[in-house]
Structures are given as structure tokens and as C-alpha cells.
Design a protein around this motif. Structure first.
Motif, PDB file in Angstrom:
ATOM      1  N   ARG A   1       0.841  -1.198   0.000  1.00  0.00           N
ATOM      2  CA  ARG A   1       0.000   0.000   0.000  1.00  0.00           C
ATOM      3  C   ARG A   1       0.876   1.249   0.000  1.00  0.00           C
ATOM      4  N   HIS A   2       1.899   1.237   0.848  1.00  0.00           N
ATOM      5  CA  HIS A   2       2.797   2.401   0.918  1.00  0.00           C
ATOM      6  C   HIS A   2       3.515   2.606  -0.417  1.00  0.00           C
ATOM      7  N   ALA A   3       3.957   1.532  -1.035  1.00  0.00           N
ATOM      8  CA  ALA A   3       4.632   1.639  -2.337  1.00  0.00           C
ATOM      9  C   ALA A   3       3.680   2.206  -3.388  1.00  0.00           C
ATOM     10  N   ALA A   4       2.442   1.747  -3.375  1.00  0.00           N
ATOM     11  CA  ALA A   4       1.460   2.229  -4.352  1.00  0.00           C
ATOM     12  C   ALA A   4       1.171   3.716  -4.148  1.00  0.00           C
ATOM     13  N   LEU A   5       1.143   4.154  -2.904  1.00  0.00           N
ATOM     14  CA  LEU A   5       0.879   5.566  -2.630  1.00  0.00           C
ATOM     15  C   LEU A   5       2.023   6.474  -3.091  1.00  0.00           C
ATOM     16  N   ARG A   6       3.216   5.932  -3.238  1.00  0.00           N
ATOM     17  CA  ARG A   6       4.380   6.718  -3.647  1.00  0.00           C
ATOM     18  C   ARG A   6       4.501   6.848  -5.162  1.00  0.00           C
ATOM     19  N   ILE A   7       3.665   6.162  -5.905  1.00  0.00           N
ATOM     20  CA  ILE A   7       3.724   6.241  -7.368  1.00  0.00           C
ATOM     21  C   ILE A   7       3.230   7.614  -7.810  1.00  0.00           C
ATOM     22  N   ARG A   8       4.040   8.249  -8.612  1.00  0.00           N
ATOM     23  CA  ARG A   8       3.661   9.563  -9.141  1.00  0.00           C
ATOM     24  C   ARG A   8       2.690   9.362 -10.299  1.00  0.00           C
ATOM     25  N   LEU A   9       1.530   9.996 -10.202  1.00  0.00           N
ATOM     26  CA  LEU A   9       0.524   9.887 -11.252  1.00  0.00           C
ATOM     27  C   LEU A   9       0.310  11.251 -11.879  1.00  0.00           C
ATOM     28  N   PRO A  10       0.034  11.373 -13.106  1.00  0.00           N
ATOM     29  CA  PRO A  10      -0.005  10.294 -14.098  1.00  0.00           C
ATOM     30  C   PRO A  10       1.411   9.841 -14.455  1.00  0.00           C
ATOM     31  N   VAL A  11       1.515   8.590 -14.846  1.00  0.00           N
ATOM     32  CA  VAL A  11       2.795   8.005 -15.224  1.00  0.00           C
ATOM     33  C   VAL A  11       3.175   8.502 -16.617  1.00  0.00           C
ATOM     34  N   SER A  12       4.430   8.899 -16.764  1.00  0.00           N
ATOM     35  CA  SER A  12       4.875   9.395 -18.072  1.00  0.00           C
ATOM     36  C   SER A  12       4.922   8.239 -19.074  1.00  0.00           C
ATOM     37  N   ASP A  13       4.854   8.577 -20.353  1.00  0.00           N
ATOM     38  CA  ASP A  13       4.907   7.559 -21.403  1.00  0.00           C
ATOM     39  C   ASP A  13       6.219   6.772 -21.348  1.00  0.00           C
ATOM     40  N   ALA A  14       7.323   7.456 -21.051  1.00  0.00           N
ATOM     41  CA  ALA A  14       8.635   6.784 -20.982  1.00  0.00           C
ATOM     42  C   ALA A  14       8.665   5.788 -19.827  1.00  0.00           C
ATOM     43  N   ASP A  15       8.140   6.201 -18.659  1.00  0.00           N
ATOM     44  CA  ASP A  15       8.108   5.291 -17.508  1.00  0.00           C
ATOM     45  C   ASP A  15       7.183   4.113 -17.777  1.00  0.00           C
ATOM     46  N   LEU A  16       6.047   4.361 -18.408  1.00  0.00           N
ATOM     47  CA  LEU A  16       5.107   3.294 -18.728  1.00  0.00           C
ATOM     48  C   LEU A  16       5.731   2.301 -19.696  1.00  0.00           C
ATOM     49  N   ALA A  17       6.439   2.791 -20.701  1.00  0.00           N
ATOM     50  CA  ALA A  17       7.110   1.909 -21.658  1.00  0.00           C
ATOM     51  C   ALA A  17       8.164   1.056 -20.952  1.00  0.00           C
ATOM     52  N   MET A  18       8.901   1.658 -20.007  1.00  0.00           N
ATOM     53  CA  MET A  18       9.910   0.916 -19.260  1.00  0.00           C
ATOM     54  C   MET A  18       9.256  -0.177 -18.414  1.00  0.00           C
ATOM     55  N   LEU A  19       8.153   0.132 -17.753  1.00  0.00           N
ATOM     56  CA  LEU A  19       7.454  -0.858 -16.929  1.00  0.00           C
ATOM     57  C   LEU A  19       6.902  -2.005 -17.777  1.00  0.00           C
ATOM     58  N   ILE A  20       6.371  -1.693 -18.928  1.00  0.00           N
ATOM     59  CA  ILE A  20       5.856  -2.723 -19.835  1.00  0.00           C
ATOM     60  C   ILE A  20       7.000  -3.623 -20.291  1.00  0.00           C
ATOM     61  N   SER A  21       8.146  -3.024 -20.599  1.00  0.00           N
ATOM     62  CA  SER A  21       9.318  -3.808 -20.998  1.00  0.00           C
ATOM     63  C   SER A  21       9.776  -4.744 -19.897  1.00  0.00           C
ATOM     64  N   ILE A  22       9.799  -4.242 -18.659  1.00  0.00           N
ATOM     65  CA  ILE A  22      10.199  -5.074 -17.520  1.00  0.00           C
ATOM     66  C   ILE A  22       9.222  -6.224 -17.328  1.00  0.00           C
ATOM     67  N   GLU A  23       7.927  -5.930 -17.445  1.00  0.00           N
ATOM     68  CA  GLU A  23       6.913  -6.970 -17.280  1.00  0.00           C
ATOM     69  C   GLU A  23       7.045  -8.054 -18.356  1.00  0.00           C
ATOM     70  N   GLU A  24       7.329  -7.640 -19.581  1.00  0.00           N
ATOM     71  CA  GLU A  24       7.468  -8.615 -20.672  1.00  0.00           C
ATOM     72  C   GLU A  24       8.665  -9.533 -20.473  1.00  0.00           C
ATOM     73  N   GLN A  25       9.737  -8.980 -19.875  1.00  0.00           N
ATOM     74  CA  GLN A  25      10.938  -9.797 -19.603  1.00  0.00           C
ATOM     75  C   GLN A  25      10.646 -10.824 -18.551  1.00  0.00           C
TER      76      GLN A  25
END
Length: 136
Positions: free
Chosen positions: A112-136
Motif C-alpha cells: 500500500r505504501h509503495a502504491a501511494l508513492r507512485i507519481r501519477l499520471p505516469v509518463s509515457d517513458a516510464d510506462l514503456a519501461m514498466l511494460i518492458s520489464i513486465e514482458e521480460q
């Protein structure tokens, strides 16, 4: 007993402050590698609580020395993952239901604490990086 320590900064990657792994045993397999493999087996349920860790099977599986197996089991015992009894060997530690509930509560608080620290909205670059990590 050495625990993993991580320094967290919201704008940087995780920094591992743990000391480097020990040098390989003469046969090429380290006790830390064996301990990590056994820990993973325990976490994913391949070695359920109460399951005995027979040294002969571990020797066959890892092709390692008795010393490395004994050292790996000792490392897991120091972290309360395995219990060893004299003349009986080692077994995966069972956890009382109350202890499991406590661990789940701590995990829920941390997530919960980690989720609260996420900066929203997520930038396109950060989102692309997260998608890449998830795919790996």
C-alpha cells in the motif's frame, strides 16, 4: 546472520548493499547458490513445510560437496527457513497460522505504501519501461 539491505530512493534504481557472494567451492558450486535454489523451492512450494531435505538427494541434485550442502542448510537455518535436529537432518520450517497472517499484514502495508508513492499520471517513458520489464 547477514540480511539483505536495500537503500531506496524514489528517483533511482535499487542499490544492493549486500556483500559480494563468496568464492565458489572447489567443485564450482557455492553454498550461497545452493541456499538460494532451496529457498526458491521453498517459496514456490516445491519443498513444502515439514519436507525433509535429505543430504544424499541434495548431493545428487547439486553435484556438490557435503560441506557446501551443510553450509547451505546452515544459512537457511540462520534465516529461520529450515530447522535442523541432531541425528535427524534438516526440514522446511512450518509456520503457525498467526505468523503467516502477520507476514501478510506487513506485506499489505508495504504494498500500500509503495502504491501511494507512485507519481501519477505516469509518463509515457516510464510506462514503456514498466511494460518492458513486465514482458521480460
Amino acid at each position: 546472520m547477514t540480511e539483505y539491505q536495500y537503500q531506496w530512493r524514489p528517483d533511482a534504481e535499487i542499490i544492493d548493499n549486500d556483500p559480494p557472494p563468496p568464492a565458489a567451492d572447489p567443485d564450482g558450486t557455492t553454498a550461497s547458490v545452493i541456499a538460494a535454489a532451496l529457498k526458491e523451492d521453498i517459496i514456490f512450494g516445491r519443498l513444502p513445510p515439514g519436507n525433509e531435505a535429505a543430504r544424499e538427494k541434495l548431493l545428487e541434485r547439486f553435484g556438490s560437496s557435503r560441506y557446501a550442502i551443510r553450509d547451505a542448510l546452515s544459512r537457511l537455518e540462520n534465516r529461520d527457513i529450515v530447522v535442523r535436529e541432531r541425528n535427524r537432518g534438516a526440514a522446511v520450517r512450518t509456520m503457525p497460522a498467526e505468523e503467516v497472517r502477520g507476514l501478510h499484514e506487513v506485506r499489505e502495508i508495504l504494498q500500500r505504501h509503495a502504491a501511494l508513492r507512485i507519481r501519477l499520471p505516469v509518463s509515457d517513458a516510464d510506462l514503456a519501461m514498466l511494460i518492458s520489464i513486465e514482458e521480460q
